[in-house]
Scaffold this motif. Structure first.
Motif, PDB file in Angstrom:
ATOM      1  N   PHE A  49     -50.775 147.472  54.572  1.00 51.50           N
ATOM      2  CA  PHE A  49     -50.782 148.365  52.771  1.00 51.50           C
ATOM      3  C   PHE A  49     -50.486 147.061  52.057  1.00 51.50           C
ATOM      4  O   PHE A  49     -49.702 146.378  51.796  1.00 51.50           O
ATOM      5  N   ILE A  50     -50.937 146.736  50.941  1.00 47.14           N
ATOM      6  CA  ILE A  50     -50.922 145.758  49.694  1.00 47.14           C
ATOM      7  C   ILE A  50     -50.428 147.014  48.360  1.00 47.14           C
ATOM      8  O   ILE A  50     -50.459 147.907  47.612  1.00 47.14           O
ATOM      9  N   GLU A  51     -49.164 146.819  48.521  1.00 43.71           N
ATOM     10  CA  GLU A  51     -47.605 147.293  47.874  1.00 43.71           C
ATOM     11  C   GLU A  51     -47.547 146.388  46.562  1.00 43.71           C
ATOM     12  O   GLU A  51     -47.201 147.172  45.566  1.00 43.71           O
ATOM     13  N   GLY A  52     -47.547 144.881  46.605  1.00 45.89           N
ATOM     14  CA  GLY A  52     -47.690 144.376  45.407  1.00 45.89           C
ATOM     15  C   GLY A  52     -48.048 143.774  44.980  1.00 45.89           C
ATOM     16  O   GLY A  52     -49.349 142.220  45.681  1.00 45.89           O
ATOM     17  N   ILE A  53     -48.548 143.457  43.161  1.00 45.37           N
ATOM     18  CA  ILE A  53     -50.006 141.981  43.089  1.00 45.37           C
ATOM     19  C   ILE A  53     -48.842 141.460  41.951  1.00 45.37           C
ATOM     20  O   ILE A  53     -47.933 141.960  41.028  1.00 45.37           O
ATOM     21  N   GLY A  54     -49.019 140.868  42.079  1.00 43.21           N
ATOM     22  CA  GLY A  54     -48.858 139.632  41.148  1.00 43.21           C
ATOM     23  C   GLY A  54     -49.349 138.333  40.559  1.00 43.21           C
ATOM     24  O   GLY A  54     -50.211 138.385  41.404  1.00 43.21           O
ATOM     25  N   ARG A  62     -42.952 133.762  38.064  1.00 41.73           N
ATOM     26  CA  ARG A  62     -44.308 135.247  37.167  1.00 41.73           C
ATOM     27  C   ARG A  62     -44.375 136.167  38.395  1.00 41.73           C
ATOM     28  O   ARG A  62     -44.185 137.381  38.085  1.00 41.73           O
ATOM     29  N   SER A  63     -45.314 134.922  38.909  1.00 41.35           N
ATOM     30  CA  SER A  63     -46.731 135.870  39.362  1.00 41.35           C
ATOM     31  C   SER A  63     -45.364 136.945  40.878  1.00 41.35           C
ATOM     32  O   SER A  63     -45.736 138.193  41.394  1.00 41.35           O
ATOM     33  N   MET A  64     -43.965 136.474  41.271  1.00 37.90           N
ATOM     34  CA  MET A  64     -43.589 136.791  42.385  1.00 37.90           C
ATOM     35  C   MET A  64     -42.499 138.038  42.035  1.00 37.90           C
ATOM     36  O   MET A  64     -42.493 139.273  42.504  1.00 37.90           O
ATOM     37  N   THR A  65     -41.846 137.844  40.802  1.00 35.89           N
ATOM     38  CA  THR A  65     -41.597 138.602  39.950  1.00 35.89           C
ATOM     39  C   THR A  65     -42.668 139.954  39.723  1.00 35.89           C
ATOM     40  O   THR A  65     -41.912 141.016  39.768  1.00 35.89           O
ATOM     41  N   MET A  66     -43.954 139.263  39.389  1.00 35.40           N
ATOM     42  CA  MET A  66     -44.114 140.915  39.250  1.00 35.40           C
ATOM     43  C   MET A  66     -44.891 141.764  40.364  1.00 35.40           C
ATOM     44  O   MET A  66     -45.106 143.014  40.621  1.00 35.40           O
ATOM     45  N   ALA A  67     -45.169 140.863  41.234  1.00 34.41           N
ATOM     46  CA  ALA A  67     -45.885 141.572  42.571  1.00 34.41           C
ATOM     47  C   ALA A  67     -44.075 142.299  43.214  1.00 34.41           C
ATOM     48  O   ALA A  67     -44.082 143.127  44.341  1.00 34.41           O
ATOM     49  N   LYS A 112     -40.528 146.507  41.413  1.00 35.33           N
ATOM     50  CA  LYS A 112     -39.117 147.735  41.113  1.00 35.33           C
ATOM     51  C   LYS A 112     -38.296 147.472  42.574  1.00 35.33           C
ATOM     52  O   LYS A 112     -37.017 148.059  42.630  1.00 35.33           O
ATOM     53  N   LEU A 113     -38.867 146.907  43.584  1.00 36.19           N
ATOM     54  CA  LEU A 113     -38.448 146.257  44.615  1.00 36.19           C
ATOM     55  C   LEU A 113     -36.836 145.432  44.259  1.00 36.19           C
ATOM     56  O   LEU A 113     -37.258 144.560  43.589  1.00 36.19           O
ATOM     57  N   LYS A 114     -35.843 145.588  45.438  1.00 36.85           N
ATOM     58  CA  LYS A 114     -34.970 144.275  44.943  1.00 36.85           C
ATOM     59  C   LYS A 114     -35.631 143.072  46.089  1.00 36.85           C
ATOM     60  O   LYS A 114     -36.011 143.692  47.046  1.00 36.85           O
ATOM     61  N   PRO A 115     -34.965 142.102  45.629  1.00 34.69           N
ATOM     62  CA  PRO A 115     -35.527 140.899  46.566  1.00 34.69           C
ATOM     63  C   PRO A 115     -34.984 140.858  47.263  1.00 34.69           C
ATOM     64  O   PRO A 115     -35.635 140.468  48.250  1.00 34.69           O
ATOM     65  N   ASN A 156     -52.414 128.046  38.658  1.00 35.34           N
ATOM     66  CA  ASN A 156     -52.730 129.708  38.488  1.00 35.34           C
ATOM     67  C   ASN A 156     -51.745 130.560  39.695  1.00 35.34           C
ATOM     68  O   ASN A 156     -53.016 130.346  40.888  1.00 35.34           O
ATOM     69  N   ALA A 157     -51.168 131.031  39.758  1.00 31.40           N
ATOM     70  CA  ALA A 157     -50.367 131.441  40.886  1.00 31.40           C
ATOM     71  C   ALA A 157     -50.639 133.111  41.139  1.00 31.40           C
ATOM     72  O   ALA A 157     -50.626 134.102  40.297  1.00 31.40           O
ATOM     73  N   VAL A 158     -50.751 133.541  42.725  1.00 32.38           N
ATOM     74  CA  VAL A 158     -51.022 134.417  43.387  1.00 32.38           C
ATOM     75  C   VAL A 158     -50.346 135.054  44.102  1.00 32.38           C
ATOM     76  O   VAL A 158     -49.889 134.225  45.049  1.00 32.38           O
ATOM     77  N   THR A 159     -49.434 136.725  44.055  1.00 29.91           N
ATOM     78  CA  THR A 159     -48.347 136.985  44.532  1.00 29.91           C
ATOM     79  C   THR A 159     -49.098 137.630  45.253  1.00 29.91           C
ATOM     80  O   THR A 159     -48.753 138.552  44.633  1.00 29.91           O
ATOM     81  N   ILE A 160     -49.080 138.361  46.703  1.00 28.83           N
ATOM     82  CA  ILE A 160     -49.034 139.557  47.289  1.00 28.83           C
ATOM     83  C   ILE A 160     -48.506 140.220  47.804  1.00 28.83           C
ATOM     84  O   ILE A 160     -47.738 139.144  48.823  1.00 28.83           O
ATOM     85  N   LEU A 161     -47.950 141.548  47.975  1.00 24.24           N
ATOM     86  CA  LEU A 161     -46.518 141.907  49.310  1.00 24.24           C
ATOM     87  C   LEU A 161     -46.966 143.265  49.847  1.00 24.24           C
ATOM     88  O   LEU A 161     -48.401 144.160  49.322  1.00 24.24           O
ATOM     89  N   LEU A 162     -47.390 142.410  50.905  1.00 24.84           N
ATOM     90  CA  LEU A 162     -47.940 144.036  52.360  1.00 24.84           C
ATOM     91  C   LEU A 162     -46.387 144.619  52.603  1.00 24.84           C
ATOM     92  O   LEU A 162     -45.432 143.632  52.979  1.00 24.84           O
TER      93      LEU A 162
END
Length: 382
Positions: free
Chosen positions: A244-249, A270-275, A278-281, A374-380
């Protein structure tokens, strides 16, 4: 993320293979997949994979005029859609991009133009970046939206961002996303060598010529790879989802140089923070890094990770030490690697990086960045 997005299928063709089982086996092996072309280290498709592409080219008279980047995309797209059980009448959307596009055909056409001072009739339509998505849509006979773009090495993950946006908007309920790249051509390799970021041929005898995530290296070690990778996205949590894609940044930063990141990769921060949202690191178990094997690029991303995660950095991994950098397709190959780790509950370690292994694998962050920051972060998650 307003609603979760399911990855219901993923497929690739790369030097790692083109079947999930063999790809996973090659990830678990202690070998790399580099060879030489005219003295330059590259990561090529296997002979078996090349034979499959040749069969695809000869299966349709129209396909004989197409660049390898298009054929790789069609091949991976067919397998992904079949795996997901989608039908043409579903009218799913397509967003497949490429950093370089039809490099092989372009170089061939341009050489012919220099020799004869006349361009071939199909030299324009067969070398446009939109060519990949258009032919994939033709091959799959879907009437959904077809989108192409080039955002250099973060292209495939930008495709995923775009697919998520279409699904969240309600304009579509299925989207095929990915990237395709066939950059193993003389001029493309020469361009990377001109930037002085390419691996030197004398490093071919080393256990891992591409030293991605080796923060003690003193030489750039990037190696080009050819590949295509596709993912099928569906709105909501599907029972048969692979992940599941839980976050994008996403994030950008002012340019210091045409090909550089800032020292602390502000765009990645910026991209990692957005992705994360509300989760904790601490919730993140693994980061699949972009780290192309360059001294400054790898270190800049690591500095960004340290800024976000402080003293509790997740386990870090990458596939580039095995398979090199497939430019616009690389982000989706990293997504596939993450999905495999989630489903096998096994971490793919970096042999020369001292770190603790995750005790569980439930959330994985995937990074990609291209020229221009141009950075992108996806959280699975699984």
């Amino acid at each position: 993320m307003n609603q979760p997005i399911s990855i219901t299928a993923i497929s690739s063709i790369s030097p790692l293979g083109f079947q999930s089982e063999s790809i996973w086996r090659n990830y678990r092996s202690n070998r790399h997949f580099f060879s030489e072309i005219n003295g330059d280290l590259v990561a090529q498709l296997s002979e078996e994979a090349k034979q499959d592409i040749a069969k695809l080219r000869n299966s349709n008279s129209k396909y004989k005029q197409l660049d390898d980047s298009v054929l790789y995309g069609i091949y991976a797209a067919r397998k992904a859609v079949q795996q997901a059980g989608w039908q043409a009448e579903d009218n799913f959307g397509i967003n497949v991009g490429s950093s370089r596009g039809a490099t092989g055909l372009f170089e061939t056409y341009f050489k012919d133009f220099l020799d004869k001072n006349k361009a071939k009739p199909l030299s324009s339509p067969t070398t446009t970046l939109g060519n990949i998505s258009s032919w994939i849509a033709h091959d799959l006979q879907t009437k959904g939206p077809e989108i192409s773009h080039s955002i250099t090495c973060s292209t495939a993950l930008h495709s995923m961002l775009n697919g998520v946006a279409w699904l969240q908007s309600g304009l579509s309920d299925k989207f095929l996303v990915g990237g395709s790249e066939a950059p193993l051509t003389p001029f493309t390799i020469a361009q990377m060598k001109a930037l002085k970021i390419y691996c030197h041929s004398e490093q071919s005898e080393e256990s891992y010529p591409c030293k991605a995530l080796d923060f003690n290296k003193t030489k750039n070690t990037m190696i080009l790879s050819e590949a295509a990778a596709m993912a099928c996205l569906e709105l909501g949590k599907k029972e048969h989802a692979l992940a599941f894609i839980e976050g994008i940044g996403y994030g950008t930063e002012p340019l210091e140089h045409n090909a550089s990141l800032s020292t602390n990769a502000d765009c990645f921060q910026r991209s990692m923070t957005m992705a994360l949202g509300k989760l904790k690191p601490d919730d993140i178990d693994i980061i699949v890094t972009h780290t192309p094997g360059t001294v400054k690029g790898d270190l800049a991303e690591y500095n960004a990770i340290k800024q976000i995660f402080c003293n509790k950095i997740p386990a870090l991994t990458t596939n580039k030490l095995k398979v090199g950098h497939s430019l616009g397709a690389s982000g989706l190959l990293s997504i596939e690697m993450a999905v495999l780790m989630l489903n096998h509950q096994t971490f793919i370690d970096i042999p020369y990086l001292e770190q603790s292994h995750p005790k569980k694998i439930s959330k994985i962050m995937i990074n990609a960045v291209g020229f221009g920051g141009n950075a992108v972060t996806i959280l699975l998650s699984k």
